[in-house]
Design a protein around this motif. Structure first.
Motif, PDB file in Angstrom:
ATOM      1  N   SER A   7       0.365   4.612  -7.875  1.00  0.00           N
ATOM      2  CA  SER A   7       1.604   4.917  -8.495  1.00  0.00           C
ATOM      3  C   SER A   7       2.076   6.246  -7.747  1.00  0.00           C
ATOM      4  O   SER A   7       3.256   6.422  -7.476  1.00  0.00           O
ATOM      5  N   PHE A   8       1.271   7.198  -8.048  1.00  0.00           N
ATOM      6  CA  PHE A   8       1.491   8.474  -7.553  1.00  0.00           C
ATOM      7  C   PHE A   8       1.857   8.473  -5.915  1.00  0.00           C
ATOM      8  O   PHE A   8       2.871   9.190  -5.584  1.00  0.00           O
ATOM      9  N   THR A   9       1.137   7.622  -5.039  1.00  0.00           N
ATOM     10  CA  THR A   9       1.198   7.587  -3.719  1.00  0.00           C
ATOM     11  C   THR A   9       2.678   6.913  -3.517  1.00  0.00           C
ATOM     12  O   THR A   9       3.180   7.287  -2.464  1.00  0.00           O
ATOM     13  N   ALA A  10       2.959   5.791  -4.340  1.00  0.00           N
ATOM     14  CA  ALA A  10       4.271   5.328  -3.994  1.00  0.00           C
ATOM     15  C   ALA A  10       5.399   6.221  -4.219  1.00  0.00           C
ATOM     16  O   ALA A  10       6.519   6.170  -3.525  1.00  0.00           O
ATOM     17  N   ALA A  11       5.176   7.268  -5.145  1.00  0.00           N
ATOM     18  CA  ALA A  11       6.368   8.026  -5.639  1.00  0.00           C
ATOM     19  C   ALA A  11       6.324   9.340  -4.938  1.00  0.00           C
ATOM     20  O   ALA A  11       7.528  10.064  -5.059  1.00  0.00           O
ATOM     21  N   SER A  12       5.529   9.456  -4.254  1.00  0.00           N
ATOM     22  CA  SER A  12       5.416  10.942  -3.722  1.00  0.00           C
ATOM     23  C   SER A  12       6.065  10.765  -2.187  1.00  0.00           C
ATOM     24  O   SER A  12       6.191   9.813  -1.493  1.00  0.00           O
ATOM     25  N   MET A  64       0.914  -1.204  -0.060  1.00  0.00           N
ATOM     26  CA  MET A  64       0.103  -0.004   0.036  1.00  0.00           C
ATOM     27  C   MET A  64       0.939   1.220  -0.017  1.00  0.00           C
ATOM     28  O   MET A  64       0.409   1.997  -0.670  1.00  0.00           O
ATOM     29  N   ALA A  65       1.982   1.351   0.804  1.00  0.00           N
ATOM     30  CA  ALA A  65       2.794   2.336   0.815  1.00  0.00           C
ATOM     31  C   ALA A  65       4.125   1.848   0.921  1.00  0.00           C
ATOM     32  O   ALA A  65       4.490   1.100   1.384  1.00  0.00           O
ATOM     33  N   ASN A  66       5.054   2.257   0.008  1.00  0.00           N
ATOM     34  CA  ASN A  66       6.399   1.810  -0.265  1.00  0.00           C
ATOM     35  C   ASN A  66       7.165   2.019   0.949  1.00  0.00           C
ATOM     36  O   ASN A  66       6.938   2.821   1.610  1.00  0.00           O
ATOM     37  N   THR A  67       8.100   1.302   1.434  1.00  0.00           N
ATOM     38  CA  THR A  67       9.243   1.499   2.176  1.00  0.00           C
ATOM     39  C   THR A  67      10.428   2.488   1.825  1.00  0.00           C
ATOM     40  O   THR A  67      10.369   2.752   0.774  1.00  0.00           O
ATOM     41  N   PRO A  68      10.978   2.996   2.844  1.00  0.00           N
ATOM     42  CA  PRO A  68      12.045   3.942   2.242  1.00  0.00           C
ATOM     43  C   PRO A  68      13.252   3.189   1.837  1.00  0.00           C
ATOM     44  O   PRO A  68      14.450   3.731   1.611  1.00  0.00           O
ATOM     45  N   ARG A  69      13.340   1.908   1.714  1.00  0.00           N
ATOM     46  CA  ARG A  69      14.692   1.336   1.539  1.00  0.00           C
ATOM     47  C   ARG A  69      15.082   1.525  -0.109  1.00  0.00           C
ATOM     48  O   ARG A  69      16.308   1.716  -0.139  1.00  0.00           O
ATOM     49  N   PRO A  70      14.334   1.885  -1.229  1.00  0.00           N
ATOM     50  CA  PRO A  70      14.706   2.411  -2.523  1.00  0.00           C
ATOM     51  C   PRO A  70      15.472   3.773  -2.240  1.00  0.00           C
ATOM     52  O   PRO A  70      16.636   3.841  -2.823  1.00  0.00           O
ATOM     53  N   GLN A  71      15.006   4.593  -1.530  1.00  0.00           N
ATOM     54  CA  GLN A  71      15.576   5.806  -1.093  1.00  0.00           C
ATOM     55  C   GLN A  71      16.973   5.650  -0.593  1.00  0.00           C
ATOM     56  O   GLN A  71      17.824   6.397  -0.723  1.00  0.00           O
ATOM     57  N   LEU A  72      16.747   4.696   0.380  1.00  0.00           N
ATOM     58  CA  LEU A  72      18.080   4.592   1.335  1.00  0.00           C
ATOM     59  C   LEU A  72      19.107   4.186   0.187  1.00  0.00           C
ATOM     60  O   LEU A  72      20.275   4.657   0.490  1.00  0.00           O
ATOM     61  N   ALA A  73      18.885   3.202  -0.617  1.00  0.00           N
ATOM     62  CA  ALA A  73      20.007   2.557  -1.551  1.00  0.00           C
ATOM     63  C   ALA A  73      20.534   3.703  -2.430  1.00  0.00           C
ATOM     64  O   ALA A  73      21.793   3.802  -2.745  1.00  0.00           O
ATOM     65  N   LEU A  74      19.698   4.608  -3.068  1.00  0.00           N
ATOM     66  CA  LEU A  74      19.878   5.684  -3.718  1.00  0.00           C
ATOM     67  C   LEU A  74      20.828   6.660  -3.278  1.00  0.00           C
ATOM     68  O   LEU A  74      21.775   7.265  -3.635  1.00  0.00           O
ATOM     69  N   ALA A  75      20.418   6.826  -1.700  1.00  0.00           N
ATOM     70  CA  ALA A  75      21.245   7.841  -1.313  1.00  0.00           C
ATOM     71  C   ALA A  75      22.691   7.332  -0.867  1.00  0.00           C
ATOM     72  O   ALA A  75      23.672   8.152  -1.241  1.00  0.00           O
ATOM     73  N   TRP A  76      22.784   5.986  -0.770  1.00  0.00           N
ATOM     74  CA  TRP A  76      24.356   5.604  -0.637  1.00  0.00           C
ATOM     75  C   TRP A  76      24.787   5.414  -1.734  1.00  0.00           C
ATOM     76  O   TRP A  76      26.051   5.644  -1.780  1.00  0.00           O
ATOM     77  N   LEU A 134      15.663   9.990  -9.745  1.00  0.00           N
ATOM     78  CA  LEU A 134      15.526   8.484 -10.170  1.00  0.00           C
ATOM     79  C   LEU A 134      14.654   7.704  -9.216  1.00  0.00           C
ATOM     80  O   LEU A 134      14.009   6.759  -9.581  1.00  0.00           O
ATOM     81  N   TYR A 135      14.517   8.135  -8.086  1.00  0.00           N
ATOM     82  CA  TYR A 135      13.469   7.603  -7.093  1.00  0.00           C
ATOM     83  C   TYR A 135      12.158   7.767  -7.849  1.00  0.00           C
ATOM     84  O   TYR A 135      11.213   6.750  -7.804  1.00  0.00           O
ATOM     85  N   PHE A 136      11.663   9.074  -8.170  1.00  0.00           N
ATOM     86  CA  PHE A 136      10.486   9.107  -8.591  1.00  0.00           C
ATOM     87  C   PHE A 136      10.055   8.557  -9.861  1.00  0.00           C
ATOM     88  O   PHE A 136       8.963   7.901  -9.727  1.00  0.00           O
ATOM     89  N   VAL A 137      10.913   8.631 -10.690  1.00  0.00           N
ATOM     90  CA  VAL A 137      10.518   8.017 -11.893  1.00  0.00           C
ATOM     91  C   VAL A 137      10.736   6.442 -11.859  1.00  0.00           C
ATOM     92  O   VAL A 137       9.750   5.671 -12.364  1.00  0.00           O
ATOM     93  N   ILE A 138      11.689   5.616 -11.019  1.00  0.00           N
ATOM     94  CA  ILE A 138      11.913   4.245 -11.053  1.00  0.00           C
ATOM     95  C   ILE A 138      10.449   3.781 -10.286  1.00  0.00           C
ATOM     96  O   ILE A 138       9.846   2.852 -10.773  1.00  0.00           O
ATOM     97  N   ILE A 139      10.094   4.320  -9.031  1.00  0.00           N
ATOM     98  CA  ILE A 139       9.206   3.852  -8.270  1.00  0.00           C
ATOM     99  C   ILE A 139       7.793   4.091  -9.030  1.00  0.00           C
ATOM    100  O   ILE A 139       6.815   3.160  -8.988  1.00  0.00           O
ATOM    101  N   PHE A 140       7.589   5.159  -9.695  1.00  0.00           N
ATOM    102  CA  PHE A 140       6.227   5.556 -10.331  1.00  0.00           C
ATOM    103  C   PHE A 140       5.969   4.390 -11.474  1.00  0.00           C
ATOM    104  O   PHE A 140       4.987   3.874 -11.412  1.00  0.00           O
ATOM    105  N   PHE A 141       6.881   4.297 -12.264  1.00  0.00           N
ATOM    106  CA  PHE A 141       6.868   3.123 -13.378  1.00  0.00           C
ATOM    107  C   PHE A 141       6.744   1.924 -12.875  1.00  0.00           C
ATOM    108  O   PHE A 141       5.988   1.021 -13.551  1.00  0.00           O
ATOM    109  N   LEU A 142       7.386   1.544 -12.030  1.00  0.00           N
ATOM    110  CA  LEU A 142       7.368   0.113 -11.410  1.00  0.00           C
ATOM    111  C   LEU A 142       6.116  -0.193 -10.659  1.00  0.00           C
ATOM    112  O   LEU A 142       5.461  -1.210 -10.931  1.00  0.00           O
TER     113      LEU A 142
END
Length: 255
Positions: free
Chosen positions: A197-202, A1-13, A170-178
């Motif tokens: 999709s908008f909820t997951a990417a925002s 329902m709501a994505n976790t912060p793990r993708p953004q953590l990986a992109l940050a590193w 990168l986060y917005f585009v990848i998470i939105f389209f996935l």
């Protein structure tokens, strides 16, 4: 329902390995799920407003409960930040309670209290019509005030702004389209798929900025990183509104 912060953590590193301050601010951004602008993106894209409202309510509750412990876990434990880069649990929890908990509690009290005292028709036709414009005004006022503290930082640290912008885009585009692809494959209708999709990417940048300012100070790199968020989110997600509508027509995506 709501994505976790793990993708953004990986992109940050991956993109900010040498910038722990900016990385910590970006992690705070990833922890905050959007509960405001996503309503606008959903409406512009022709998504399901009622489903979006449910997601917003769920995200609000989850953030009130989980934002502080997840901030400590991702910054102190996983990122192994200590000293001035550490996040004190009590400060984060207090900031979340003030910035998010109080408005959420007031909304619950007004909804159930006024509906019982004045009746559902008065609440729906009078009170909500009066309050609705003020919610948008409050959102704009909050953004203006938060940006007022960081405007000079953004202008004078343009290199840092660009570096933070890369993982955000990168986060917005990848998470939105996935998410869009997954919902389409799962048989969701267009309105539900676009909304999800908008909820997951925002992201809830207002909360991230408030926490970063409370923990690290208004002129910190952490606050700068969280402030860059809406500068990138607004044009990117506004563009995705037109993209998803084009995709819906291209795929013949019906309800």
């Amino acid at each position: 329902m709501a994505n976790t912060p793990r993708p953004q953590l990986a992109l940050a590193w991956a993109t900010l390995p040498d910038q722990p301050d900016l990385r910590a601010g970006l992690i705070l951004v990833g922890l905050g799920r959007c509960i405001a602008m996503v309503l606008i993106w959903t409406e512009l894209a022709g998504g399901d407003g009622e489903y979006c409202a449910i997601l917003v309510a769920v995200n609000s509750i989850l953030q009130i409960v989980l934002f502080a412990p997840l901030a400590v876990f991702f910054i102190r434990v996983i990122s192994r930040q200590s000293g001035g880069l550490d996040v004190p649990y009590d400060v984060v929890a207090t900031s979340v309670a003030v910035f998010l908990g109080i408005p959420f509690g007031a909304a619950l009290i007004s909804r159930f209290g006024l509906r019982r005292l004045a009746g559902p028709e008065w609440y729906q036709n009078v009170f909500l019509r009066f309050v609705a414009p003020w919610s948008l005004i409050g959102l704009l006022y909050t953004i203006i005030v938060l940006f007022a503290y960081q405007g000079q930082q953004v202008v004078h640290q343009i290199v840092s702004v660009v570096r933070v912008a890369v993982p955000l885009v990168l986060y917005f585009v990848i998470i939105f389209f996935l998410t869009l692809w997954a919902t389409h494959r799962a048989g969701f209708g267009y309105r539900l798929g676009a909304t999800q999709s908008f909820t997951a990417a925002s992201n809830n940048f207002e909360l991230a900025i408030a926490v970063a300012v409370a923990v690290y100070g208004p002129y910190s790199d952490q606050a700068l990183a969280s402030t860059v968020g809406p500068l990138i989110e607004v044009p990117v997600l506004l563009s995705l509104v037109y993209v998803v509508k084009w995709i819906g027509r291209r795929w013949g995506w019906k309800e």
